[in-house]
Design an enzyme around this catalytic site. Structure first.
Site, short mmCIF file in Angstrom:
data_model
loop_
_atom_site.label_atom_id
_atom_site.label_comp_id
_atom_site.label_asym_id
_atom_site.label_seq_id
_atom_site.Cartn_x
_atom_site.Cartn_y
_atom_site.Cartn_z
N THR A 33 75.46 52.60 49.71
CA THR A 33 76.34 52.60 50.88
C THR A 33 77.78 52.32 50.43
O THR A 33 78.10 52.48 49.26
CB THR A 33 75.83 51.57 51.92
N ASN A 34 78.65 51.95 51.35
CA ASN A 34 80.04 51.60 51.01
C ASN A 34 80.48 50.43 51.88
O ASN A 34 79.71 49.96 52.72
CB ASN A 34 80.95 52.83 51.17
N TYR A 35 81.70 49.97 51.67
CA TYR A 35 82.16 48.75 52.33
C TYR A 35 82.67 48.91 53.76
O TYR A 35 83.19 47.97 54.33
CB TYR A 35 83.28 48.10 51.50
#
Ligand code: CTP
Ligand code: CA
Length: 226
Positions: A33-35
């Site tokens: 995923t990402n932030y």
């Protein structure tokens, strides 16, 4: 009370907003995923609703309350987001793609948890569908707004994306700047449009930034009418 004090200038619009990250699983317990926090997209959905629009919010996994009065669709992977967005698209008059869609997903999702057998592990990734690109190809009369988060060559990269994906305008932000980006409550945005106009905005609250983005939507709508 804020809602009562807001001018209802978007009652004729159905705004489809995407927000948050996507999750791309490679086994039952792990994902890439990402932030992204989802705050920018949720702010846009909240403000559009306050201004009287019908709002559909397609959201990846985030830790935020659902804004009052919006239709909320919860998704996890990029492919789920694509399907939810395409299902909602026929009704939408404005599409604002604030989601941080994962560009790649693991090519294989293992049914069982991957065991640590070897000293190293390679996970092959493959490209996800580009959702906004697909919308751009059948945009019709909709106003299409994209985002670009860049770490260098902000304006060139953002204009390239706007043109390639048939957006009406793009909201660019430089992740390297203090006060911009995924996690905080503030952002520093630059709005670029197809007429070559550039609006460089100062540090602002994400709610306030959402207001500026919706003002730009209104401006484009008025420009088209005249
Ligand atoms: N986007 C999308 N679907 C994807 C990837 C991106 O709809 N699979 C949308 C984002 O929601 C955003 C815009 O495209 O509105 C730009 O996203 P960005 O990640 O900045 O651009 P990319 O085209 O993915 O290019 P890169 O990540 O290589 O910079
Ligand atoms: Ca990307």
């Amino acid at each position: 009370i804020e809602s009562l004090l807001t001018v209802k200038d978007m009652v004729d619009e159905h705004v489809l907003v995407t927000a948050g990250p996507t999750r791309e699983p490679f086994d039952p317990v792990r994902f890439i995923t990402n932030y992204s926090s989802g705050k920018m997209g949720y702010a846009v959905a909240t403000m559009a609703r306050r201004r009287g629009a019908t709002v559909t919010l397609v959201s990846g996994p985030v830790q935020l309350p659902i804004p009052a009065g919006v239709f909320h669709v919860s998704v996890s992977s990029a492919r789920e987001m694509r399907d939810a967005v395409m299902a909602a698209l026929p009704e939408a008059t404005v599409v604002i793609k604030a989601a941080a869609v994962a560009d790649y997903r693991p090519a294989v999702r293992q049914d069982q948890k991957i065991k640590k057998k070897n000293e190293d592990l390679t996970v092959k990734l493959e490209r996800n569908p580009d959702i906004i690109h697909e919308i751009g190809a059948k945009k019709e009369d909709r106003i299409l707004v994209g985002f670009a988060m860049e770490s260098e060559h902000l304006v060139e990269h953002a204009i390239g994306k706007m043109v390639a994906k048939n957006m009406d305008f793009i909201v660019a932000n430089d992740v390297t700047k203090e006060g911009a980006g995924f996690q905080g409550d503030t952002n520093i945005i630059t709005i670029l449009d197809r007429d070559g106009e550039m609006q460089e905005l100062p540090l602002m609250d994400k709610m306030e930034a959402a207001g500026v983005i919706l003002d730009k939507v209104r401006e484009i709508r008025e420009r088209r009418r005249s």
